[in-house]
Scaffold this motif. Structure first.
Motif, PDB file in Angstrom:
ATOM      1  N   ILE A  32     -66.824 -89.784 -91.002  1.00  0.00           N
ATOM      2  CA  ILE A  32     -67.675 -89.938 -89.822  1.00  0.00           C
ATOM      3  C   ILE A  32     -68.722 -91.019 -90.056  1.00  0.00           C
ATOM      4  N   ASP A  33     -69.279 -91.053 -91.263  1.00  0.00           N
ATOM      5  CA  ASP A  33     -70.343 -92.015 -91.566  1.00  0.00           C
ATOM      6  C   ASP A  33     -69.885 -93.466 -91.429  1.00  0.00           C
ATOM      7  N   GLN A  34     -68.600 -93.721 -91.543  1.00  0.00           N
ATOM      8  CA  GLN A  34     -68.145 -95.114 -91.431  1.00  0.00           C
ATOM      9  C   GLN A  34     -67.673 -95.459 -90.016  1.00  0.00           C
ATOM     10  N   LEU A  35     -67.713 -94.500 -89.090  1.00  0.00           N
ATOM     11  CA  LEU A  35     -67.356 -94.784 -87.699  1.00  0.00           C
ATOM     12  C   LEU A  35     -68.522 -95.488 -87.006  1.00  0.00           C
ATOM     13  N   GLU A  36     -68.241 -96.585 -86.330  1.00  0.00           N
ATOM     14  CA  GLU A  36     -69.316 -97.365 -85.704  1.00  0.00           C
ATOM     15  C   GLU A  36     -69.499 -97.071 -84.223  1.00  0.00           C
ATOM     16  N   ASP A  37     -68.422 -96.776 -83.514  1.00  0.00           N
ATOM     17  CA  ASP A  37     -68.488 -96.573 -82.065  1.00  0.00           C
ATOM     18  C   ASP A  37     -68.936 -95.148 -81.758  1.00  0.00           C
ATOM     19  N   LYS A  38     -70.180 -94.995 -81.359  1.00  0.00           N
ATOM     20  CA  LYS A  38     -70.748 -93.664 -81.093  1.00  0.00           C
ATOM     21  C   LYS A  38     -70.259 -93.076 -79.767  1.00  0.00           C
ATOM     22  N   ASN A  39     -69.499 -93.863 -78.987  1.00  0.00           N
ATOM     23  CA  ASN A  39     -68.979 -93.383 -77.712  1.00  0.00           C
ATOM     24  C   ASN A  39     -67.528 -92.943 -77.784  1.00  0.00           C
ATOM     25  N   LEU A  40     -66.946 -92.918 -78.979  1.00  0.00           N
ATOM     26  CA  LEU A  40     -65.560 -92.477 -79.127  1.00  0.00           C
ATOM     27  C   LEU A  40     -65.369 -91.114 -78.469  1.00  0.00           C
ATOM     28  N   LYS A  41     -64.260 -90.954 -77.758  1.00  0.00           N
ATOM     29  CA  LYS A  41     -63.925 -89.643 -77.191  1.00  0.00           C
ATOM     30  C   LYS A  41     -63.232 -88.852 -78.291  1.00  0.00           C
ATOM     31  N   ILE A  42     -63.927 -87.819 -78.792  1.00  0.00           N
ATOM     32  CA  ILE A  42     -63.500 -87.076 -79.981  1.00  0.00           C
ATOM     33  C   ILE A  42     -63.238 -85.616 -79.613  1.00  0.00           C
ATOM     34  N   LEU A  43     -62.178 -85.066 -80.175  1.00  0.00           N
ATOM     35  CA  LEU A  43     -61.867 -83.647 -80.041  1.00  0.00           C
ATOM     36  C   LEU A  43     -61.830 -83.019 -81.422  1.00  0.00           C
ATOM     37  N   ILE A  44     -62.418 -81.833 -81.530  1.00  0.00           N
ATOM     38  CA  ILE A  44     -62.292 -81.028 -82.745  1.00  0.00           C
ATOM     39  C   ILE A  44     -61.663 -79.700 -82.327  1.00  0.00           C
ATOM     40  N   PRO A  45     -60.343 -79.552 -82.543  1.00  0.00           N
ATOM     41  CA  PRO A  45     -59.683 -78.296 -82.168  1.00  0.00           C
ATOM     42  C   PRO A  45     -59.859 -77.244 -83.259  1.00  0.00           C
ATOM     43  N   GLY A  46     -59.900 -75.981 -82.849  1.00  0.00           N
ATOM     44  CA  GLY A  46     -60.088 -74.911 -83.825  1.00  0.00           C
ATOM     45  C   GLY A  46     -61.326 -75.163 -84.653  1.00  0.00           C
ATOM     46  N   ALA A  47     -62.399 -75.498 -83.969  1.00  0.00           N
ATOM     47  CA  ALA A  47     -63.599 -76.036 -84.620  1.00  0.00           C
ATOM     48  C   ALA A  47     -64.366 -75.029 -85.459  1.00  0.00           C
ATOM     49  N   GLY A  48     -64.088 -73.739 -85.283  1.00  0.00           N
ATOM     50  CA  GLY A  48     -64.873 -72.771 -86.026  1.00  0.00           C
ATOM     51  C   GLY A  48     -66.345 -72.929 -85.700  1.00  0.00           C
ATOM     52  N   ILE A  54     -71.601 -80.583 -84.990  1.00  0.00           N
ATOM     53  CA  ILE A  54     -73.061 -80.656 -85.104  1.00  0.00           C
ATOM     54  C   ILE A  54     -73.461 -81.934 -85.835  1.00  0.00           C
ATOM     55  N   TYR A  55     -72.735 -82.274 -86.890  1.00  0.00           N
ATOM     56  CA  TYR A  55     -73.032 -83.498 -87.628  1.00  0.00           C
ATOM     57  C   TYR A  55     -72.802 -84.727 -86.753  1.00  0.00           C
ATOM     58  N   LEU A  56     -71.705 -84.735 -86.004  1.00  0.00           N
ATOM     59  CA  LEU A  56     -71.447 -85.860 -85.092  1.00  0.00           C
ATOM     60  C   LEU A  56     -72.602 -86.004 -84.100  1.00  0.00           C
ATOM     61  N   HIS A  57     -73.035 -84.880 -83.519  1.00  0.00           N
ATOM     62  CA  HIS A  57     -74.129 -84.921 -82.549  1.00  0.00           C
ATOM     63  C   HIS A  57     -75.406 -85.488 -83.179  1.00  0.00           C
ATOM     64  N   LYS A  58     -75.747 -84.991 -84.360  1.00  0.00           N
ATOM     65  CA  LYS A  58     -76.961 -85.475 -85.041  1.00  0.00           C
ATOM     66  C   LYS A  58     -76.837 -86.940 -85.445  1.00  0.00           C
ATOM     67  N   SER A  59     -75.591 -87.410 -85.585  1.00  0.00           N
ATOM     68  CA  SER A  59     -75.358 -88.810 -85.955  1.00  0.00           C
ATOM     69  C   SER A  59     -75.282 -89.727 -84.736  1.00  0.00           C
ATOM     70  N   GLY A  60     -75.482 -89.172 -83.542  1.00  0.00           N
ATOM     71  CA  GLY A  60     -75.564 -89.992 -82.345  1.00  0.00           C
ATOM     72  C   GLY A  60     -74.279 -90.125 -81.546  1.00  0.00           C
ATOM     73  N   PHE A  61     -73.237 -89.378 -81.890  1.00  0.00           N
ATOM     74  CA  PHE A  61     -71.998 -89.438 -81.113  1.00  0.00           C
ATOM     75  C   PHE A  61     -72.202 -88.676 -79.810  1.00  0.00           C
ATOM     76  N   THR A  62     -71.740 -89.265 -78.710  1.00  0.00           N
ATOM     77  CA  THR A  62     -72.089 -88.757 -77.386  1.00  0.00           C
ATOM     78  C   THR A  62     -70.930 -88.156 -76.602  1.00  0.00           C
ATOM     79  N   ASN A  63     -69.721 -88.218 -77.134  1.00  0.00           N
ATOM     80  CA  ASN A  63     -68.554 -87.838 -76.339  1.00  0.00           C
ATOM     81  C   ASN A  63     -67.632 -86.919 -77.149  1.00  0.00           C
ATOM     82  N   VAL A  64     -68.204 -85.795 -77.622  1.00  0.00           N
ATOM     83  CA  VAL A  64     -67.497 -84.888 -78.515  1.00  0.00           C
ATOM     84  C   VAL A  64     -67.132 -83.599 -77.774  1.00  0.00           C
ATOM     85  N   TYR A  65     -65.866 -83.240 -77.880  1.00  0.00           N
ATOM     86  CA  TYR A  65     -65.348 -82.000 -77.308  1.00  0.00           C
ATOM     87  C   TYR A  65     -64.973 -81.061 -78.457  1.00  0.00           C
TER      88      TYR A  65
END
Length: 193
Positions: A32-48, A54-65
């Motif tokens: 995640i730390d090396q991803l530059e595009d904070k607007n990537l449409k990301i899915l985390i299935p079976g996220a537990g 939470i880490y993506l959100h705190k790192s500024g990612f805006t489009n996480v499902y």
């Protein structure tokens, strides 16, 4: 064993969460730390409990499902990220998900929690969910596949045979930064549609 909603909700209610490491997984954090595009449409299935979300959100990612069959982990994520939109917290069966065009799907203990009979269905569903050029990345367990799960294991050879016909395997290698209990038991991968 029926790995249905009741099964998982009972595990959460009993706090029987052997897969839960209490924080974002180190290999995924480093990815995640090396991803530059904070607007990537990301899915985390079976996220537990959603440490990666939470880490993506705190790192500024805006489009996480985030998706899970059980209610409790989604409630925990909402408590941690109150501002997350409710339509980003998806409760239901992964195989019924109708959203598409994800640019990245993060895999962390979901694949290994599914009945191994569903693995071909998993591959087909990932193809359906990802946009062309989209990536499925994360961790797969590297220990012999048995019916004594979840978690259910597998091997690099099995994963190559399963994914190679429909995905480009960019990376499939032993994770070098696993937490100590998972050392030499995890494979980091990036598969591209």
């Amino acid at each position: 064993m029926n790995l249905n909603r009741d099964y998982w909700e009972e595990r959460y209610a009993a706090n029987n969460l052997g897969w839960d490491i209490g924080t974002v997984s180190t290999p995924l954090k480093d990815y995640i730390d090396q991803l530059e595009d904070k607007n990537l449409k990301i899915l985390i299935p079976g996220a537990g409990n959603g440490y990666e979300a939470i880490y993506l959100h705190k790192s500024g990612f805006t489009n996480v499902y985030v998706m899970d069959l059980a209610r409790q982990p989604l409630e925990k994520i909402k408590a941690e990220i109150p501002e997350i939109q409710n339509n980003r917290l998806l409760q239901g069966d992964f195989f019924d998900l109708e959203l598409q065009d994800f640019e990245l799907i993060l895999e962390q203990t979901f694949f290994c929690a599914l009945n191994p009979e569903l693995r071909k269905n998993y591959v087909q569903k990932m193809l359906q969910l990802l946009k062309p050029g989209g990536k499925l990345a994360g961790l797969l367990f590297d220990f012999p596949l048995t019916l004594n799960g979840p978690p259910f294991g597998g091997s690099p050879k099995e994963y190559e045979e399963l994914f190679n016909p429909t995905f480009t395997i960019n990376v499939l290698e032993r994770a070098i930064n696993s937490i100590p209990p998972r050392k030499d038991k995890e494979l980091f991968f990036i598969f591209e549609k």
